[in-house]
Write a protein that holds these residues in place. Structure first.
Motif, short mmCIF file in Angstrom:
data_model
loop_
_atom_site.label_atom_id
_atom_site.label_comp_id
_atom_site.label_asym_id
_atom_site.label_seq_id
_atom_site.Cartn_x
_atom_site.Cartn_y
_atom_site.Cartn_z
N SER A 23 1.00 -1.61 0.30
CA SER A 23 -0.53 0.11 -0.10
C SER A 23 1.12 1.22 -0.13
N LEU A 24 0.91 1.79 -1.49
CA LEU A 24 1.18 3.47 -0.98
C LEU A 24 0.20 4.21 -1.00
N HIS A 25 0.33 5.19 0.01
CA HIS A 25 -1.04 6.36 0.43
C HIS A 25 -0.78 7.39 1.58
N ALA A 26 -1.95 8.53 0.98
CA ALA A 26 -1.44 9.12 1.97
C ALA A 26 -3.74 10.14 2.12
N HIS A 27 -2.99 9.54 3.74
CA HIS A 27 -4.76 9.96 4.08
C HIS A 27 -4.65 10.86 5.20
N VAL A 28 -5.91 12.17 4.84
CA VAL A 28 -6.12 12.79 5.76
C VAL A 28 -7.29 12.58 7.17
N ARG A 29 -7.57 12.80 7.76
CA ARG A 29 -8.79 12.62 8.70
C ARG A 29 -8.95 13.55 9.58
#
Length: 98
Positions: A23-29
């Motif tokens: 998994s290559l990701h960037a998430h903002v919560r």
């Protein structure tokens, strides 16, 4: 929020960067439950986050949300499908031609 005016909102957020084979990701919560709507802009404050290969990095940050005006929201909804189609124009051929 008016027909032509924008609002600015600040929100605490959690940023997760994954740099793994799976998994290559960037998430903002957003920690305050803020929701992003079509046309809104988000800027996360702080230094660049670099995740070494094989790791997931999570940091708490603050973000600025610039809410789109009603006109911008309408325009984004009307034209968003056309812009999405630009992303679909790709090729996996081995030969490179210009």
């Amino acid at each position: 929020m008016g027909l032509f005016t924008k609002e600015i909102e600040r929100a605490p957020c959690t940023v997760e960067i994954s740099h793994k084979f799976e998994s290559l990701h960037a998430h903002v919560r957003f920690n305050n439950g803020a929701v992003i709507h079509p046309g809104d802009e988000v800027q996360v404050h702080g230094p660049e986050i670099m995740a070494p290969f094989g790791e997931v990095v999570t940091e708490d940050r603050e973000a600025t949300i610039i809410r789109a005006s009603k006109i911008e929201q309408l325009w984004t909804r009307m034209t968003g499908d056309f812009e999405f189609m630009e992303l679909c124009e790709f090729s996996f051929s081995e030969e490179v031609t210009l």
